[in-house]
Design an enzyme around this catalytic site. Structure first.
Site, PDB file in Angstrom:
ATOM      1  N   HIS A 322       0.809  -1.216   0.000  1.00 29.42           N
ATOM      2  CA  HIS A 322       0.000   0.000   0.000  1.00 29.42           C
ATOM      3  C   HIS A 322       0.840   1.261   0.000  1.00 29.42           C
ATOM      4  CE1 HIS A 322      -3.462  -2.516   1.113  1.00 29.42           C
ATOM      5  NE2 HIS A 322      -4.185  -1.512   0.667  1.00 29.42           N
ATOM      6  N   GLY A 323       1.986   1.216   0.639  1.00 30.77           N
ATOM      7  CA  GLY A 323       2.675   2.497   0.856  1.00 30.77           C
ATOM      8  C   GLY A 323       4.097   2.524   0.386  1.00 30.77           C
TER       9      GLY A 323
END
Lengths: 469, 395
Positions: A322-323
């Site tokens: 996600h990041g």
């Protein structure tokens, strides 16, 4: 290009639909592929080469894997090489900036001159494109699907503009028949149009309306208890309506063209435990993680301890996926890993199940609280927000949020909460037979869509949250 | 070997319900996209809307600038424009929403939300602006040019009794005073102290700007500051004005326009200000007649190039200097012409940056620069603003 934009709604979509319906069936995949490339290139034409390159690689790789199926070792090496290229590209674009930043910190600490570094820009939707390519290659290697022989069909699958940028992560096996033979019917078009309109309403009326409140809450240097909780709850509404709205639009667009994409959300905020939540939230990702990461790691087949390790690893990697600009996502993933392990341990120990309402509240609270670290740009902001959420700050609403909050935000939040509670309420009360309910169900998607379009025209396009992933 | 799972397909509604409910959605979407495409085509062919700004270069295309131009141009086509107006109007009429930039106080008084915005690193931003200004002052001083900085108070500060549900952050109470303290050696005039009469209105109801009372008060305060002992050596007054009050006119406010509801019938908008604009008539001299700020300079005709009559005072600033006859009020108060180089939307640095880089400043530098700055821009982040002082070449 984003769906909730003037260029998509008044230019791209109408032009595409005219072209697509006027094209003979045998050429429709070509139109879909070329249009999807235009859709992708709209943001940055330079990155189109990357999409085309990855498509060619996966297509050729799939055929090579099928040809090597009788030589298991060769096929395995080939698969590893192909996965390495895909994951290497993803890691480069997603993590090189943060790695160099830490490296420079270390160099600075040692007293040397930091490396001059021009930030690498993450190509739009790369995370989704790579996951789709991996699932295709692994499925061909496993022999569960046959590789695509026609490049245009395969390129139409990888580039399909409906789900190219932010999912759902559509597997080849789910659409291979539709790619070869699909019908363009009025019934599918109207059903697809309805889903598309519902998705647009979710995104624009709720998520985008709440976006400024979230931005302000998370940008305060000294948020109060009230600020922090308003920000946290608004973000949880925003994230769901943004992403589920995008997924609904993707499913709707697919249906309009004759494709049948899987659902990506199933009322996640009524989950009663964290496993249940992950079975309901971003289902195409959670099933991908299960099938292409958790199971290959051994799943739960190699003893209890290894199962916990696998759970932690899977959720940590989900967090990292996600990041790319802070380690907060890793912390978020680890927190969910710990929760999954704790739930498993609870069940293994034979402890009694929680009553429904406390279980639901606790799950929702956990999801909300972990989203604070997910949303905060860095650990410093996250820790400040946590301190405020746990009462280590003033109680009163701060000036920035007091200025920002208007009735329109309360309205959007109320609509959001009502929409989340609707499945529960529908089970308790019989809505279907009532004429007012039927009329509302008939009219609201169109009204919501027109209102959403007016808002887009009024305040401009707002990018989808999941674009950054 | 692990087998991939089947698709997680969870239908949300039953097939029959969806079919029955979907017909209207399908027809609506068809009509919508047909109308959308047609209006774009018509706007491009007959409406004078250009989707791209020539020349379209390869590098602009690769950078995504060309597609962004197309996206921006689509906002000028009829359907989005009509939709945006409709949304603003409906939001106002249904829930009293004026959009993100405008807030409503009591008695239909409107305020710009920028005046209530708390910026991150506000103090540091203000100090950085003060440092910038001190640099400019030193550079001007080295050329023999004096500087008077005039801070225009927020409407929310002066008309605070009309805020009602709105709350002005307590931290704003001393932000002008603190900023002035950060500017030792710079002549700064805060106008807040001159606008304290509770019986008077200094700002317009539906506009972010001052009214003529506010403009006249500001002009007189500036003249008074310049006449203080040790102040600027004003030229002997050569300009004499008399004023006349015109008939009552309706003045639509810029905040109504900013809220996007100026297209509604008057009765549905917040009530506009009714005012009697002042006409300024020069007494004697070549420039007799009604004036506007950029009008005649009143020169006597005995100078070779006509430059003896050029204003020795330049006003920089924002739309405050371009509204409510501020410049004529100032000229009347000073008894001399001033050059108005203010810019609408110039905020802190817009006008100054343009003026100090212009031929007007380089060829005919003034003796005094009056720099009007709205309070709301003092703590605004500097990101992206070019430095001003390098343009003021030092001697």
């Amino acid at each position: 290009m984003v769906f909730a934009s003037l260029e998509f709604l008044t230019l791209f979509l109408p032009a595409f639909l005219v072209l697509y319906t006027c094209t003979p069936k045998t050429w429709r995949n070509t139109v879909l592929m070329l249009s999807s490339w235009v859709f992708y290139a709209w943001w940055s034409p330079a990155f189109l080469t990357m999409l085309v390159g990855l498509t060619v690689l996966a297509w050729l790789g799939g055929m090579a894997l099928a040809r090597s199926s009788s030589h298991k070792k060769r096929a395995k090496y080939l698969l590893v090489a192909l996965l390495t290229i895909n994951l290497g590209l993803l890691c480069w674009y997603k993590y090189v900036n943060i790695v160099v930043a830490h490296l420079n910190e270390l160099i600075g600490w040692l007293g040397a001159t930091p490396v001059h570094w021009q930030k690498v820009v993450l190509p739009l939707g790369l995370s989704f494109i790579v996951l789709q390519a991996i699932s295709y290659l692994v499925d061909v290697y496993r022999g569960t699907i046959k590789p695509s022989r026609h490049f245009i069909d395969f390129a139409a699958y990888t580039a399909m503009f409906g789900q190219l940028i932010a999912g759902p992560i559509v597997r080849y096996a789910w659409v291979d028949k539709d790619l070869v033979d699909r019908k363009l019917t009025w019934l599918q078009f109207t059903n697809g149009a309805r889903r598309f309109m519902i998705g647009m309403s979710m995104k624009v009326l709720v998520a985008d309306t709440l976006a400024p409140v979230v931005d302000i809450a998370f940008s305060q240097s000294n948020p109060s208890f009230t600020d922090a909780w308003i920000g946290c709850l608004a973000f949880n509404l925003q994230l769901f309506f943004d992403f589920a709205g995008y997924s609904a639009m993707a499913i709707g667009l697919g249906l309009m063209l004759g494709f049948h994409f899987p659902e990506n959300f199933n009322n996640p905020y009524i989950a009663r435990n964290i496993q249940d939540f992950w079975r309901r939230w971003h289902m195409s990702l959670s099933s991908w993680l299960r099938d292409y990461l958790y199971f290959p790691l051994g799943g739960s087949r190699n003893g209890e301890l290894r199962t916990y390790v696998n759970l932690m690893l899977t959720m940590a990697i989900a967090g990292l996926w996600h990041g790319s600009d802070s380690w907060n996502f890793l912390l978020w993933g680890l927190a969910h890993g710990v929760a999954q392990c704790a739930q498993r341990l609870w069940e293994r120990l034979g402890l009694p199940a929680w009553p429904a309402i406390p279980a639901h509240v606790f799950t929702l609270l956990f999801v909300c609280l972990t989203r604070t670290v997910f949303r905060a740009p860095d650990w410093s902001t996250a820790s400040t927000m946590y301190a405020a959420q746990f009462g280590f700050s003033d109680f009163a609403l701060g000036d920035p949020l007091r200025l920002e909050l208007r009735w329109v935000h309360a309205l959007a939040a109320s609509i959001g909460v009502a929409a989340i509670l609707f499945p529960v309420l529908r089970q308790r009360w019989e809505f279907a037979g009532r004429p007012s309910a039927s009329a509302l169900g008939y009219v609201w998607p169109a009204v919501g869509f027109l209102l959403a379009f007016s808002l887009i025209a009024s305040r401009g396009a707002v990018p989808f949250l999941y674009f950054q992933f | 070997m692990t087998q991939p799972s089947a698709p997680l397909n969870v239908p949300l509604t039953s097939a029959t319900a969806t079919v029955a409910n979907s017909r209207l959605a399908g027809i609506s979407l068809l009509v919508f996209i047909a109308a959308g495409l047609l209006t774009v085509i018509c706007a491009v062919i007959w409406g004078g809307v250009s989707l791209t700004k020539p020349p379209v270069t390869w590098s602009a295309f690769l950078d995504g600038k060309t597609t962004k131009q197309i996206a921006d141009s689509l906002a000028d086509t009829p359907m989005p424009q009509a939709a945006a107006k409709l949304e603003r109007g409906l939001s106002w009429l249904a829930i009293g929403d004026l959009g993100p930039r405008v807030r409503q106080g009591c008695a239909r008084w409107l305020f710009l939300s920028d005046e209530l915005t708390v910026y991150r690193n506000a103090e540091a931003n203000a100090l950085a602006r003060a440092a910038e200004l001190a640099q400019v002052k030193n550079r001007l001083a080295s050329q023999g040019i004096e500087l008077l900085v005039v801070v225009v108070p927020d409407k929310t500060r002066i008309a605070d009794q009309l805020l009602c549900g709105l709350r002005r952050p307590a931290a704003f109470e001393h932000r002008v005073d603190n900023w002035i303290k950060a500017l030792p050696g710079v002549n700064v005039l805060s106008l807040a102290g001159d606008m304290q009469d509770p019986q008077e209105r200094y700002f317009l109801r539906t506009d972010t700007h001052w009214n003529e009372k506010g403009a006249a008060t500001a002009a007189n305060a500036i003249a008074q500051r310049l006449r203080e002992p040790g102040g600027f050596e004003l030229p002997t007054p050569t300009l004499h004005m008399r004023t006349e009050v015109s008939a009552v006119v309706r003045r639509p406010g810029d905040l109504v326009r900013l809220a996007g509801i100026d297209w509604l019938p008057e009765g549905l908008q917040p009530p506009a200000d009714m005012m009697r604009p002042t006409r300024f008539i020069e007494i004697g001299g070549a420039g007799s007649g009604a004036t506007d700020p950029a009008a005649k300079t009143g020169d006597t005709g005995d100078d070779l190039f006509g430059d003896t009559g050029l204003p020795s005072i330049a006003v920089l600033g924002t739309s405050f200097s371009r509204n409510a006859s501020f410049i004529p009020f100032l000229e009347t108060a000073l008894g001399t012409r001033v050059g108005n180089f203010a810019r609408d939307g110039g905020e802190f640095a817009g006008a100054a940056h343009a003026y100090f880089n212009s031929a007007s400043f380089k060829d005919t530098p003034p003796k005094l620069v009056i720099w009007e700055i709205p309070e709301r821009s003092l703590q605004r982040p500097l990101a992206g603003e070019p430095a001003i002082w390098p343009a003021v070449a030092s001697k």
